[in-house]
Design a protein around this motif. Structure first.
Motif, short mmCIF file in Angstrom:
data_model
loop_
_atom_site.label_atom_id
_atom_site.label_comp_id
_atom_site.label_asym_id
_atom_site.label_seq_id
_atom_site.Cartn_x
_atom_site.Cartn_y
_atom_site.Cartn_z
N ASN A 13 26.20 24.62 -16.90
CA ASN A 13 27.60 24.52 -16.48
C ASN A 13 27.71 24.03 -15.04
OD1 ASN A 13 28.20 25.53 -18.97
ND2 ASN A 13 29.02 27.50 -18.25
N GLU A 17 29.40 20.52 -13.62
CA GLU A 17 30.48 20.52 -12.63
C GLU A 17 30.09 19.76 -11.37
OE1 GLU A 17 31.07 24.71 -12.31
OE2 GLU A 17 32.65 24.76 -13.83
N ARG A 22 34.44 18.23 -16.21
CA ARG A 22 35.44 19.29 -16.09
C ARG A 22 35.54 20.10 -17.39
NH1 ARG A 22 37.48 14.74 -13.93
NH2 ARG A 22 38.57 14.21 -15.88
#
Length: 850
Positions: A13, A17, A22
């Motif tokens: 994750n 990012e 997103r």
């Protein structure tokens, strides 16, 4: 298991990012990550999945990355930390095809692969590609068959420079053709350069994506590289090319060449000059060092930004952890080197590298060949110095073996004190041999004077003006270069009274302001003026450049007539490069503007150059070289016992010890007052304001003249009475859990880095470089152990006690070692227990973690 899955998800994750993807709608745009087809990832979904991120009620969850229109762009197949990412390869392929996706990322949070399903096998990456980068890559539709069948003729570059040259009258008139070519600066490929490009076509036809050109200095590697660049861009097999050099001065030189050869079809820029507009160019030139420092390459570029990466002087620019820059990008890779593989045969692989710098060079060369898929030692294309001499493009040197009694003694095994490594030898480099000690012990003024007299008395003269031929002298250090420059100017005043005003010899080293421009002016024959002896003849007034490392690699000055090695050389690549400064041919009449005198003199071609060797370097590297000239130099003395010789002393072991006074440079006591106990953010900001307000420092930083900038700050800003800024105080004020360099501080002040990385973040970066440096197949075998390897890497780099335990093989001590236990050690696969310490010792600066 759940904990490992959760850790992997958190890391993936974060990586997504960091690269601009997103999970949720925000000001930057709509969410572009979904789980499973048509299932949008929401905050509720994240909370509901908890640790068990690999499973859902609908089956296995893949990350599906979308384009701006919401169409599938890339599949990310995620595995837990204890699984090899490649185990999901076929499952990811099937899923990607069902979603009409061309790209796949396979990741377990620590090891990641990028896979273009249309372009072969997965490649290891250390950062996920950004949305913009992958969208551009998606539009890229390479066609290797077009590249293979593209006709490459001798006028391949000339057709870009002037597409209609063949119809011009100047070309069609045989008597005017040479002048026409020269006026329009047209470049035509020589037969061997054409064969080099065709060798790449053959390699691509055989399925290769990595290539290595081994071409002697002076054979036109840059022109050949320009032809390769045109081949890839013209056939649509590259959108953008990255050209890496290892020296600042070569950056401008390469870019100017690409502009001259290719500007009508393609744009070439130097990255630092076009930081905000580099995407508009097809060719981006930069130094590997600037990208490597603080890992700027990972912040500035995505792995898919360049489809062809070319490494000039490949054995240097991908040496050590600099290879991380090179391996970071996916796509085709080309290396250029002038160091022949013959040197590989001369060194014994069993010799410990810490003892013999030649062994380190051997390893570096072998690594270069392996990197480009040439494990056998056979490059994709080879054109040697002997080939160039045989075909009339290059010339061999007249070697002047000029040893003094002292330097002869120094050639014994006990004579030299050498540290492993050493590129360029600029003063201040920790990688060169112990030059300060070397210079103090071995070089008195009398020895230096003999060196200089020998060169001036025996060097070749210019065939037109009969003044001393243009020359380059290679010194031990910048301090040594200053001494030699002074001596040469003093001697020139005696030999040629009133002809020179201390401008016969010029020091050209990194700490000299405008040194890079000096090298350019020397090539263009206007260094400190021109036409000093003959008004109609343009040749540099300054006749000798005294350097250390600046003029060794890629420097092109064809009218050089003398080279002088006033230092020992331990690196075969350095030796080949230095010798190569003189091998180019040259016609001196081009510089003469008196037509009548031209007719009287006739052709004056450079047919030889002298290579003065005061330390038997030629014998060291070329044992069977036939010396053309041997000089007997003035004797310094008998060299026996402890006798005085020319103001110096010969020690009992034959060492040459400087006999002059040695004064204490400075004595200063610093009382720690209130200002030393209250270092805070305001202190750093005060220094920041002082630095930003200095126009000289601003210019140096803009031009990436880091040696000069650091020297300027040290001399003019640190340790001054007003604020008494010191490096230690600035480090404390920054509040970072590790040591900072002055360069890092300057980069932060001028906005070149966003913040100071902490110890753990820096260790993460170093570990990512380590992964890129390893053979992909070796990592694939132990992908599930990457977490254990990383823990070992970090512990070894930061814990001196652990290093001592392993160095002395006291493994039982690990049973009671709280920081890194025996269980931690056993979790590391056997082969990596040695590979990781070896890498850390060779390539990671441990001082930064103290």
């Amino acid at each position: 298991m759940a904990a490992k899955e959760a850790k992997a998800r958190i890391k993936i994750n974060k990586l997504l990012e960091e690269s601009g993807w997103r999970f949720f709608d925000d000001l930057a745009g709509k969410a572009n990550i979904v789980l499973e087809p048509k299932v949008k990832l929401t905050k509720d979904a994240v909370d509901a999945l908890g640790d068990n991120f690999e499973q859902s009620s609908n089956g296995f969850i893949d990350f599906l990355l979308l384009d701006d229109a919401g169409f599938p762009l890339l599949v990310l197949e995620a595995k837990s930390e204890d699984k090899n990412p490649l185990v999901g390869k076929e499952q990811a392929r099937k899923y990607a095809k069902s979603q009409n996706c061309r790209f796949v990322i396979l990741s377990n949070g620590n090891l990641h692969y990028f896979w273009d399903l249309e372009q072969g096998n997965p490649h290891i990456i250390t950062r996920f590609p950004s949305p913009d980068s992958i969208k551009g890559y998606h539009r890229f539709q390479p066609n290797p068959q077009r590249l293979i069948t593209e006709p490459v003729s001798k006028d391949y570059i000339a057709l870009t420079q002037m597409p209609g040259y063949a119809t011009e009258a100047g070309w069609n008139n045989a008597g005017e053709r040479d002048a026409f070519i020269q006026k329009n600066r047209l470049r035509f490929l020589r037969d061997y350069q054409k064969r080099a490009v065709q060798a790449i076509q053959d390699a691509v036809a055989e399925g290769h994506s990595r290539f290595l050109f081994e071409m002697a200095t002076g054979t036109g590697k840059t022109l050949t590289a320009a032809s390769v660049i045109k081949l890839f861009l013209r056939t649509g097999n590259a959108r953008r090319v990255l050209f890496l050099v290892d020296r600042l001065e070569l950056e401008d030189q390469a870019n100017k060449a690409f502009v001259a050869y290719l500007k009508n079809d393609y744009t070439s820029v130097i990255y630092k000059e076009r930081r905000d507009e580099w995407r508009k160019a097809e060719i981006v030139v930069t130094t590997v060092q600037s990208l490597l420092f603080n890992d700027k390459y990972r912040r500035l570029f995505s792995p898919t930004d360049f489809d062809l990466v070319i490494s000039d002087e490949a054995h240097r620019s991908i040496g050590g952890n600099a290879r991380a820059v090179f391996e970071y990008f996916v796509g085709y890779k080309l290396g250029l080197t002038a160091t022949p593989r013959d040197y590989l045969k001369k060194f014994d692989a069993s010799k410990p590298s810490t003892r013999d710098p030649r062994e380190a060079e051997r390893r570096l060369l072998l690594d270069t060949y392996r990197t480009f898929g040439c494990e056998s030692g056979q490059p994709t294309f080879r054109y040697s110095l002997l080939d160039g001499v045989r075909e009339g493009f290059l010339i061999n040197p007249v070697v002047v073996d000029a040893r003094t009694d002292i330097t002869t003694q120094l050639l014994s095994d006990k004579g030299y004190a050498v540290a492993n490594g050493g590129e360029g030898g600029e003063e201040g480099s920790e990688d060169s041999f112990f030059q300060k000690d070397f210079e103090k012990k071995f070089f008195s003024e009398s020895t230096n004077r003999i060196f200089c007299q020998t060169v001036l008395n025996n060097g070749l003269r210019d065939p037109i003006s009969h003044e001393f031929g243009k020359s380059i002298v290679f010194a031990v250090s910048q301090n040594h270069a200053a001494k030699l420059t002074q001596l040469l100017n003093e001697l020139a005043d005696v030999i040629w009274p009133d002809k020179y005003q201390s401008d016969f010899a010029v020091q050209v080293t990194s700490l000299i302001p405008d040194a890079q421009q000096y090298t350019i002016n020397f090539t263009n024959n206007n260094l400190l003026g021109s036409a000093n002896f003959l008004e109609a003849y343009k040749t540099s007034k300054a006749r000798v450049c005294v350097t250390v490392g600046m003029m060794t690699t890629g420097y092109d000055c064809p009218d050089i007539l003398n080279l002088a090695l006033m230092r020992p050389v331990f690196s075969p690549s350095d030796f080949v490069q230095i010798k190569g400064r003189g091998t180019r041919k040259h016609g001196f009449l081009e510089q003469l503007f008196d037509k009548q005198l031209k007719a009287q003199i006739g052709r004056q071609e450079k047919s030889q150059f002298k290579f003065f060797d005061f330390f038997a370097n030629c014998e060291y590297f070329e044992e069977k070289f036939d010396y053309d000239q041997v000089l007997k130099l003035p004797r310094l003395g008998t060299g026996e016992g402890n006798g005085e010789v020319g103001g110096t002393t010969i020690g009992p072991n034959g060492e040459y010890i400087h006999g002059g006074p040695d004064n204490i440079h400075q004595v200063r006591e610093e009382a720690v007052g209130p200002q030393g106990m209250k270092i805070d953010r305001m202190f750093f900001e005060g220094f920041e304001n002082v630095v930003k307000a200095d126009p000289i420092l601003q210019r140096q930083v803009d031009n990436e003249q880091w040696d000069q900038a650091i020297d300027y700050v040290t001399t003019h800003l640190l340790d001054k009475p007003a604020e008494y800024y010191t490096l230690d105080k600035l480090r404390r004020a920054a509040g970072v859990d590790r040591r900072l360099t002055l360069r890092e501080i300057l980069e932060k002040i001028f906005g070149l880095i966003p913040y100071f990385k902490g110890k753990d973040e820096l260790l993460e970066d170093e570990f990512q470089k380590f992964l890129l440096d390893q053979p992909p197949e070796a990592l694939s075998q132990h992908a599930e152990a990457v977490v254990a390897m990383k823990y070992f890497f970090k512990a070894y780099a930061t814990d001196g006690h652990l290093r001592d335990i392993l160095e002395k093989k006291r493994l039982t001590d690990l049973n009671v070692n709280p920081a890194f236990s025996m269980a931690d050690f056993k979790a590391v696969p056997q082969e990596w227990r040695e590979r990781i310490p070896e890498y850390v010792k060779d390539y990671v600066s441990l001082n930064q973690f103290m």
